[in-house]
Design an enzyme around this catalytic site. Structure first.
Site, PDB file in Angstrom:
ATOM      1  CB  SER A 104       6.969  -3.421   6.149  1.00  0.00           C
ATOM      2  OG  SER A 104       6.277  -2.219   6.434  1.00  0.00           O
ATOM      3  CE  LYS A 178       2.436  -3.437   7.333  1.00  0.00           C
ATOM      4  NZ  LYS A 178       3.872  -3.765   7.187  1.00  0.00           N
TER       5      LYS A 178
END
Length: 292
Positions: A104, A178
């Site tokens: 990701s 993230k």
């Protein structure tokens, strides 16, 4: 007569007998022999040629060496305990290594990368936009791509797995990583006419860190005003990152509480070919300027 005349001195008195070794010389010879005997006695008493004093020193040296070895083995368990305590303190409150289990955050972070996370930095300053952070998504995210890490039944294997997780050589299955896009109080939305994410009305030029040929978002959202303790987090590989955009139906509406943040990922330590710092891109400079 000739012999007698030969033995007379100038005054007619016979000369004394020529000097022969006397008692002193005999004594000297005897002393010499005694000295040799004593030397021989010393040679026989010690095969290594060392005297009693030197042998005593050697025994004392060996005794001290044995005492030092014994002391080391007695102290070793204490040293191990101290090392473990220090490692626990550092891991819990200072710094920890993490393993990257998913795609990701490509190409910033690849599967198998190990990063160091600074756990102290946010105790002395606020989180900044653009930083890569590790956080606990429990209670606010339900990511189907989360790596499930089964717990071994064997206690030894369980301990080995735990050690690997502490060293960042195995995934924990509990933390996410993230990039910070929105801070508490920000308004985030997507997208403008160029398909860019906006923060407080300022469009972001994210080419520096997005996955090659990736668009800013495949999902529209917002405008969303973040709460006083909420963050908007997104992965760099937007087409596959299950981040704040896709967690809007979960508690928090996709945002993550600040107190769920573990720390800032600031450097890649493995593999060496990928090693380097994780800096803050200049993308958010315009947002900072607009806020001022």
């Amino acid at each position: 007569m000739i012999n007698d005349d030969r033995d007379l001195g100038p005054d007619g008195v016979p000369d004394e007998e020529p000097a022969r070794p006397g008692s002193e010389e005999h004594g000297s010879g005897s002393g010499s022999r005694a000295h040799d005997q004593r030397s021989g006695a010393r040679g026989v008493s010690g095969d290594d040629g060392n005297g009693p004093g030197e042998r005593a020193d050697a025994k004392m040296s060996k005794s001290r060496s044995s005492a030092k070895k014994g002391s080391f083995w007695k102290e070793l368990p204490i040293l191990i305990v101290i090392a473990l305590v220090l490692a626990f303190v550092i891991r819990t409150w200072v710094m920890q290594a993490f393993y990257i289990p998913s795609t990701s955050m490509e190409n910033t972070l690849l599967v198998g990368d190990r990063v160091l996370v600074n756990k102290v930095v946010y105790q002395v300053r606020d989180i900044e936009r653009g930083e890569v952070i590790v956080f606990n998504g429990g209670g606010s995210w339900d990511d189907p791509n989360t790596v499930s890490v089964p717990e071994p039944e064997n206690p030894l294997a369980r301990g080995f797995q735990w050690a690997q997780q502490q060293l960042g050589t195995a995934p924990t299955g509990k933390e996410y990583i993230k990039r910070v896009v929105g801070l508490p109080g920000d308004v985030v939305e997507c997208c403008d006419d160029q398909n860019r994410v906006l923060v407080n009305g300022t469009p972001l030029d994210e080419d520096d860190y997005l996955y090659p040929d990736s668009v800013a978002s495949h999902t529209e959202f917002g405008p969303i005003e973040l709460g006083e303790d909420e963050l908007w987090l997104m992965g760099d590989h937007r087409s596959i990152s299950y981040d704040s955009r896709l967690n809007q139906d979960n508690p928090g509406g996709g945002a993550v509480p600040v107190d769920h943040v573990v720390g800032r990922a600031f450097v890649i330590i493995w593999p060496f070919g990928q090693a380097g710092t994780l800096g803050v891109p200049s993308t958010f400079d315009e947002v900072e300027t607009a806020d001022d």
